[in-house]
Design a protein around this motif. Structure first.
Motif, mmCIF file in Angstrom:
data_model
loop_
_atom_site.group_PDB
_atom_site.id
_atom_site.type_symbol
_atom_site.label_atom_id
_atom_site.label_comp_id
_atom_site.label_asym_id
_atom_site.label_seq_id
_atom_site.Cartn_x
_atom_site.Cartn_y
_atom_site.Cartn_z
ATOM 1 N N VAL A 101 0.821 -1.213 0.000
ATOM 2 C CA VAL A 101 0.000 0.000 0.000
ATOM 3 C C VAL A 101 0.853 1.261 0.000
ATOM 4 C CG1 VAL A 101 -1.775 1.298 1.223
ATOM 5 C CG2 VAL A 101 -1.850 -1.209 1.213
ATOM 6 N N GLU A 102 0.685 2.055 -1.038
ATOM 7 C CA GLU A 102 1.199 3.424 -1.104
ATOM 8 C C GLU A 102 0.009 4.373 -1.137
ATOM 9 O OE1 GLU A 102 4.364 4.399 -1.142
ATOM 10 O OE2 GLU A 102 5.447 2.556 -1.617
ATOM 11 N N GLY A 103 0.203 5.596 -0.692
ATOM 12 C CA GLY A 103 -0.854 6.595 -0.800
ATOM 13 C C GLY A 103 -2.080 6.208 -0.007
ATOM 14 N N HIS A 104 -3.240 6.206 -0.659
ATOM 15 C CA HIS A 104 -4.502 5.966 0.021
ATOM 16 C C HIS A 104 -5.043 4.575 -0.277
ATOM 17 C CE1 HIS A 104 -5.459 10.559 0.329
ATOM 18 N NE2 HIS A 104 -4.542 10.163 1.168
ATOM 19 N N ALA A 105 -5.550 3.920 0.767
ATOM 20 C CA ALA A 105 -6.362 2.711 0.637
ATOM 21 C C ALA A 105 -7.661 3.040 1.348
ATOM 22 C CB ALA A 105 -5.673 1.512 1.269
ATOM 23 N N VAL A 106 -8.663 3.481 0.601
ATOM 24 C CA VAL A 106 -9.885 3.990 1.209
ATOM 25 C C VAL A 106 -11.094 3.249 0.656
ATOM 26 C CG1 VAL A 106 -8.885 6.250 1.645
ATOM 27 C CG2 VAL A 106 -10.138 5.866 -0.464
ATOM 28 N N GLY A 107 -12.134 3.161 1.473
ATOM 29 C CA GLY A 107 -13.344 2.485 1.056
ATOM 30 C C GLY A 107 -13.046 1.058 0.639
ATOM 31 N N GLY A 108 -13.500 0.715 -0.555
ATOM 32 C CA GLY A 108 -13.233 -0.623 -1.061
ATOM 33 C C GLY A 108 -11.763 -0.927 -1.197
ATOM 34 N N GLY A 109 -10.932 0.104 -1.377
ATOM 35 C CA GLY A 109 -9.495 -0.126 -1.412
ATOM 36 C C GLY A 109 -8.983 -0.659 -0.092
ATOM 37 N N PHE A 110 -9.476 -0.099 1.016
ATOM 38 C CA PHE A 110 -9.104 -0.605 2.332
ATOM 39 C C PHE A 110 -9.665 -2.012 2.529
ATOM 40 C CE2 PHE A 110 -9.388 0.359 7.191
ATOM 41 C CZ PHE A 110 -8.273 -0.426 7.415
ATOM 42 N N GLU A 111 -10.890 -2.243 2.050
ATOM 43 C CA GLU A 111 -11.476 -3.576 2.183
ATOM 44 C C GLU A 111 -10.683 -4.613 1.386
ATOM 45 O OE1 GLU A 111 -16.098 -3.109 3.066
ATOM 46 O OE2 GLU A 111 -15.551 -2.149 1.170
ATOM 47 N N MET A 112 -10.154 -4.217 0.241
ATOM 48 C CA MET A 112 -9.306 -5.131 -0.521
ATOM 49 C C MET A 112 -8.038 -5.459 0.252
ATOM 50 S SD MET A 112 -9.832 -3.351 -4.240
ATOM 51 C CE MET A 112 -8.635 -4.335 -5.100
ATOM 52 N N ALA A 113 -7.437 -4.441 0.882
ATOM 53 C CA ALA A 113 -6.247 -4.692 1.689
ATOM 54 C C ALA A 113 -6.565 -5.623 2.845
ATOM 55 C CB ALA A 113 -5.669 -3.369 2.196
ATOM 56 N N LEU A 114 -7.734 -5.428 3.474
ATOM 57 C CA LEU A 114 -8.134 -6.292 4.584
ATOM 58 C C LEU A 114 -8.401 -7.718 4.130
ATOM 59 C CD1 LEU A 114 -10.551 -3.844 6.436
ATOM 60 C CD2 LEU A 114 -8.394 -4.730 7.340
ATOM 61 N N ALA A 115 -8.788 -7.899 2.869
ATOM 62 C CA ALA A 115 -9.008 -9.239 2.341
ATOM 63 C C ALA A 115 -7.696 -9.976 2.099
ATOM 64 C CB ALA A 115 -9.815 -9.178 1.049
ATOM 65 N N CYS A 116 -6.602 -9.222 2.045
ATOM 66 C CA CYS A 116 -5.284 -9.844 1.902
ATOM 67 C C CYS A 116 -4.842 -10.404 3.257
ATOM 68 C CB CYS A 116 -4.267 -8.821 1.399
ATOM 69 S SG CYS A 116 -4.622 -8.184 -0.256
ATOM 70 N N ASP A 117 -3.924 -11.331 3.227
ATOM 71 C CA ASP A 117 -3.465 -11.966 4.460
ATOM 72 C C ASP A 117 -2.479 -11.100 5.224
ATOM 73 O OD1 ASP A 117 -4.771 -14.679 4.058
ATOM 74 O OD2 ASP A 117 -3.632 -14.450 2.195
ATOM 75 N N LEU A 118 -1.695 -10.314 4.509
ATOM 76 C CA LEU A 118 -0.668 -9.469 5.107
ATOM 77 C C LEU A 118 -0.707 -8.106 4.428
ATOM 78 C CD1 LEU A 118 2.211 -12.112 4.956
ATOM 79 C CD2 LEU A 118 0.913 -11.510 7.003
ATOM 80 N N ILE A 119 -0.325 -7.077 5.170
ATOM 81 C CA ILE A 119 -0.294 -5.718 4.618
ATOM 82 C C ILE A 119 1.068 -5.099 4.869
ATOM 83 C CG2 ILE A 119 -1.278 -3.399 4.689
ATOM 84 C CD1 ILE A 119 -3.895 -4.608 5.680
ATOM 85 N N VAL A 120 1.699 -4.623 3.808
ATOM 86 C CA VAL A 120 2.919 -3.824 3.887
ATOM 87 C C VAL A 120 2.551 -2.420 3.412
ATOM 88 C CG1 VAL A 120 5.263 -3.512 3.014
ATOM 89 C CG2 VAL A 120 4.407 -5.816 3.497
ATOM 90 N N ALA A 121 2.915 -1.407 4.180
ATOM 91 C CA ALA A 121 2.484 -0.051 3.841
ATOM 92 C C ALA A 121 3.632 0.932 3.955
ATOM 93 C CB ALA A 121 1.339 0.395 4.753
ATOM 94 N N ALA A 122 3.633 1.909 3.069
ATOM 95 C CA ALA A 122 4.560 3.026 3.197
ATOM 96 C C ALA A 122 4.197 3.850 4.426
ATOM 97 C CB ALA A 122 4.519 3.890 1.941
ATOM 98 N N GLU A 123 5.188 4.487 5.002
ATOM 99 C CA GLU A 123 4.960 5.261 6.228
ATOM 100 C C GLU A 123 3.951 6.381 6.034
ATOM 101 O OE1 GLU A 123 9.482 4.675 8.063
ATOM 102 O OE2 GLU A 123 8.985 6.395 6.790
ATOM 103 N N ASP A 124 3.845 6.901 4.823
ATOM 104 C CA ASP A 124 2.907 7.991 4.572
ATOM 105 C C ASP A 124 1.578 7.508 3.990
ATOM 106 O OD1 ASP A 124 3.994 7.227 2.165
ATOM 107 O OD2 ASP A 124 4.409 9.257 1.448
#
Length: 257
Positions: A101-124
């Motif tokens: 995840v870079e930038g924004h993961a919002v709405g369904g984008g966040f739900e897609m990330a939550l559907a993944c098993d692991l999340i790696v995200a940029a600090e910003d």
């Protein structure tokens, strides 16, 4: 290999990188994009040479969720397939899937990330479920998964205010597995994938299946119940007003009906 509907799939050894590539709309998902994501998830499950996958977004952002302009035009988002919303939220692949995840993961984008098993995200990076601000309901699994991945109070604050939350506190609470510098989420996700790919692929798949069951995987009853509970909001006049306000770039005028 490039996709035809805003999704690219690139195979690196036993790792498939799936990229949502609609940067002009911040990688928002419409019907064709959801279908392409569904096809990518089918490929992960069907190709025995793929042991794990990464889901990411092009242009410095992960995903802005459903394409609300398409939803307002068509009367519905169209971003639902047999795998559920956005081509994967109800039934993600049977192999490990990492969100980068870079930038924004919002709405369904966040739900897609939550559907993944692991999340790696940029600090910003920033995460949010802003649906309530448009009198919509997050039905892509976010309201089911978020309280299982975060303390209830934090999950409730995110869902009920729709506010943005930075990656760092979500990392502290265990939702984000690893943080990277800005622009480094995909590289960090590939390192994490490499740690997994050093292990036996059939053992990875079996271990993942057991973990998901132990963690309370999404069943049909939960999905059906959330739809029933959401029906009053989905059929309210305020839903149409929320979409109109979004298109017209103004504050909604709620009527409570």
């Amino acid at each position: 290999m490039a996709g035809d509907e805003g999704v690219r799939c690139d195979l690196h050894g036993h790792l498939l990188i799936v990229t949502i590539d609609r940067p002009r709309v911040r990688n928002a998902v419409d019907g064709p994009t959801a279908a392409a994501l569904h096809a990518a998830m089918d490929r992960i499950d069907g190709d025995r040479s793929i042991f794990a996958a990464i889901l990411t977004g092009a242009g410095g952002t992960f995903c802005a969720g459903a394409d609300l302009k398409a939803a307002a035009r068509d009367g519905q988002s169209g971003a639902v397939t047999d795998r559920g919303p956005f081509g994967l939220c109800r039934r993600p692949p049977l192999k490990p899937l990492i969100a980068a995840v870079e930038g924004h993961a919002v709405g369904g984008g966040f739900e897609m990330a939550l559907a993944c098993d692991l999340i790696v995200a940029a600090e910003d990076a920033r995460f949010a479920l802003p649906e309530v601000g448009r009198n919509l309901v997050a039905l892509g699994g976010g309201l089911l998964r978020l309280p299982r991945r975060l303390p209830y109070a934090l999950a409730a604050e995110m869902a009920l205010t729709g506010g943005m939350v930075a990656a760092a506190p979500l990392h502290r609470h265990g939702l984000v597995n690893r943080l990277s510098g800005p622009g480094g989420a995909l590289a960090a996700a590939r390192v994490l994938a490499g740690d997994m790919l050093a292990n036996g692929p059939t053992a990875l798949a079996a271990t993942l299946a057991i973990l998901r069951r132990a963690g309370g995987g999404m069943d049909d009853d939960a999905w059906q119940e959330q739809r029933r509970l959401a029906t009053p909001a989905l059929t309210a006049r305020d839903r149409a007003e929320g979409l109109r306000a979004f298109i017209e770039k103004r504050s909604p005028r709620w009527q409570g009906e």
